[in-house]
Motif scaffolding. Structure first.
Motif, short mmCIF file in Angstrom:
data_model
loop_
_atom_site.label_atom_id
_atom_site.label_comp_id
_atom_site.label_asym_id
_atom_site.label_seq_id
_atom_site.Cartn_x
_atom_site.Cartn_y
_atom_site.Cartn_z
N THR A 2 4.97 1.65 -6.86
CA THR A 2 4.38 2.24 -8.06
C THR A 2 3.04 2.88 -7.72
O THR A 2 2.44 2.57 -6.70
N GLN A 4 -0.23 2.58 -8.13
CA GLN A 4 -1.45 1.84 -8.45
C GLN A 4 -2.48 2.16 -7.38
O GLN A 4 -2.16 2.83 -6.41
N LEU A 67 0.58 -1.07 -1.09
CA LEU A 67 0.94 -0.92 -2.50
C LEU A 67 2.01 -1.96 -2.77
O LEU A 67 3.01 -2.00 -2.04
N ASP A 68 1.81 -2.77 -3.78
CA ASP A 68 2.78 -3.84 -4.10
C ASP A 68 3.09 -4.69 -2.87
O ASP A 68 4.24 -5.06 -2.63
N SER A 94 0.42 9.46 -4.15
CA SER A 94 -0.07 8.37 -4.99
C SER A 94 -1.53 8.08 -4.73
O SER A 94 -2.04 7.04 -5.15
#
Ligand SMILES: CC(C)(COP(=O)(O)OP(=O)(O)OC[C@H]1O[C@@H](n2cnc3c(N)ncnc32)[C@H](O)[C@@H]1OP(=O)(O)O)[C@@H](O)C(=O)NCCC(=O)NCCS
Length: 163
Positions: A2, A4, A67-68, A94
């Motif tokens: 995602t 973020q 990320l994640d 991102s």
């Protein structure tokens, strides 16, 4: 993955397989508009020997972005030069490369570097231009007998004061 804010940290020896995965995926998936298959294969070849690749990463200051909890990208600073910058295709656009370069530019400025340099791939040219890097010269570099073009780009750094 995602979109973020990525988490940044220095690399550890145990990250090496994930860093190789990001390197290979990034070249295979993100550079196709700018480099043909023969060029991409030659570019990827420098990670075939994982230990040698790890030794290269250890030569400079290498940080990664997660990320994640997954490695989404990494970047290496050697003196005032961004020697490597690779983002996994699943995390492209991102803000991962932006976060990595923000950190490397701050670290370099704190170490007294006055000007950042990068040999930008044609894929990364626009990314660096938007960050204020200016084209200095066009290069042809040889990797395992295959020629790839890139552009030396430079950006002056200003040391941030805390006052
Ligand atoms: C170039 C690269 C590092 C960019 O990584 P990224 O995480 O996708 O970049 P960011 O999301 O931080 O991009 C920030 C801005 O840079 C610009 N940008 C990034 N990639 C771009 C591209 N391929 N074309 C045009 N502009 C681009 C955009 O303005 C972007 O903002 P936006 O997404 O809101 O439009 C990535 O595409 C990559 O790994 N490429 C393959 C390997 C490579 O060429 N490495 C460089 C070696 S010097």
């Amino acid at each position: 993955m995602t979109a973020q804010a990525p988490t940044l940290r220095p690399i550890l020896p145990t990250d090496l397989p994930a860093l190789v995965d990001v390197y290979v995926d990034s070249i295979e998936e993100l550079t196709q508009d700018d480099y043909d298959e023969e060029q991409r294969t030659a570019w990827i070849a420098s990670a075939e020997d994982e230990q040698k690749f790890g030794a290269k990463l250890a030569r400079g200051l290498t940080i990664l972005a997660e990320l994640d909890g997954e490695v989404a990208g990494f970047a290496m600073l050697e003196k005032g030069t961004i020697e490597m910058l690779y983002v996994h295709s699943a995390a492209a656009r991102s803000g991962v490369a932006s976060a990595l370069c923000d950190a490397l530019e701050r670290l370099a400025a704190a170490r007294g570097v006055k000007e950042m340099t990068v040999e930008a791939s044609d894929t990364a040219f626009e990314f660096f231009r938007k960050r204020g890097y200016e084209a200095n010269q066009r290069n042809s570099i040889e990797r395992v007998g295959v020629w790839l073009a890139n552009t030396t780009m430079k950006k002056p750094l200003v040391l941030e004061t805390t006052q």
